[in-house]
Design a protein around this motif. Structure first.
Motif: not given
Ligand code: NAD
Length: 268
Positions: A13-14, A35, A99, A101, A124, A127, A161
């Motif tokens: 998603r991010m 990925e 980013g 968590t 962080a 962000m 989440k």
């Molecule tokens: P998501 O599950 O949609 O995306 C995570 C992606 O990472 C997936 O596509 C997954 O296949 C990939 N991934 C997992 N292991 C991997 C690896 N070894 N190598 C490469 N890719 C890999 O989750 P999301 O909603 O995008 O969130 C991702 C993270 O960011 C979570 O920890 C979330 O809490 C955090 N987040 C942080 C902020 C911020 O502002 N800091 C904001 C939103 C989300």
């Protein structure tokens, strides 16, 4: 010259939101994306995966395949994955924006140690500009209202989440604890049954999960006869992605070390 960026978790998603914004920003170019090796997007054109025309950049299955091309790695993936990426990057010394968590204490400690020795890192749990302002507002409110107000944090996120409570809720609790000289032992994560009276020192942290909620944080200061509530609501992931790109532009060329969004946004 535009900064050369690599996006980890490109199909997440991010990852998808960040890549879309990179293609709208002339100061930053996407040079690599990867990925999890088992993700179905591996081998596909990035554009196809994020809803853009073909870009000529293929989603690889490991950081090592793309790391040499970039100046900064933007990583919103999974706690174990981000740690592994930081370990790999210790050799290549690229700037990093993490980013992700849900880190265990020792995982984050190892990432910080690697960054201090080898590369500049912005890390962080949130962000967005608004949440980083919220940290400041919470600090001022805790300092002003002090011990006479009960403090509770409520966070709400979408049903997908994976970790709880949110990293942002934990950071808010840390800001309050630091301001009021309390310790993590006072964090109260759940209440059930005959729990007795609330202590005045505890900092409640409660989690709500449902639907597509992007991210909400409320910090409640409840006193006798009044309460103050500080609320931040994210309505789109774009706010986090914009922050991540701002961090990436800022961190390239910095000395090895650990920085946060307060550094990036000049809020310190
Ligand atoms: P998501 O599950 O949609 O995306 C995570 C992606 O990472 C997936 O596509 C997954 O296949 C990939 N991934 C997992 N292991 C991997 C690896 N070894 N190598 C490469 N890719 C890999 O989750 P999301 O909603 O995008 O969130 C991702 C993270 O960011 C979570 O920890 C979330 O809490 C955090 N987040 C942080 C902020 C911020 O502002 N800091 C904001 C939103 C989300």
């Amino acid at each position: 010259m535009a900064i050369k960026a690599i996006v980890a978790g490109a199909a997440g998603r991010m990852g998808r939101t960040i890549i879309n914004l990179i293609f709208q920003n002339k100061d930053i170019d996407l040079v690599g994306a990867f990925e999890h090796p088992e993700h179905p997007s591996v081998g596909k054109d990035v554009g196809e995966v994020v809803g853009l025309p073909k870009t000529g950049i293929i989603i690889e299955n490991a950081l090592e395949k793309v790391i040499e091309k970039g100046e900064v790695i933007i990583d919103f993936t999974f706690h174990k994955a981000s740690l592994e990426h930081a370990r790999i990057n210790a050799k290549y010394k690229k700037a990093m924006v993490i980013g992700t968590t849900g880190f265990k204490k020792e995982e984050l400690a190892e990432i910080y140690e690697l960054a201090q020795k080898h590369f500049p890192l912005v890390q962080a749990y949130n962000m967005s500009l608004g949440v980083n302002l919220l940290y400041k507002l919470v600090e001022i409110t805790a300092k002003t209202l002090g011990e006479d107000y009960d403090i509770e944090i409520v966070e709400a996120h979408h049903r997908m989440k994976k970790d709880a409570p949110s990293g942002t809720a934990l950071k808010l609790a840390e800001v309050i604890a630091k301001t009021l000289g309390r310790s993590e032992k006072e964090f109260k994560f759940c209440r059930e049954g005959i729990i007795g009276e609330r202590t005045s020192k505890e900092i409640g942290i409660q989690t709500v999960r449902g639907g597509d909620i992007v991210g909400e944080h409320t910090v409640l200061f409840a006193g006798m006869g009044e309460r103050v509530e500080l609320i931040h609501r994210a309505s789109s992931r774009e706010t986090f992605a914009r922050g991540a790109i701002r961090a990436a532009l800022w961190v390239v060329g910095k000395n090895p070390g650990v920085y946060d969004m307060q550094d990036v946004l000049g809020l310190k």
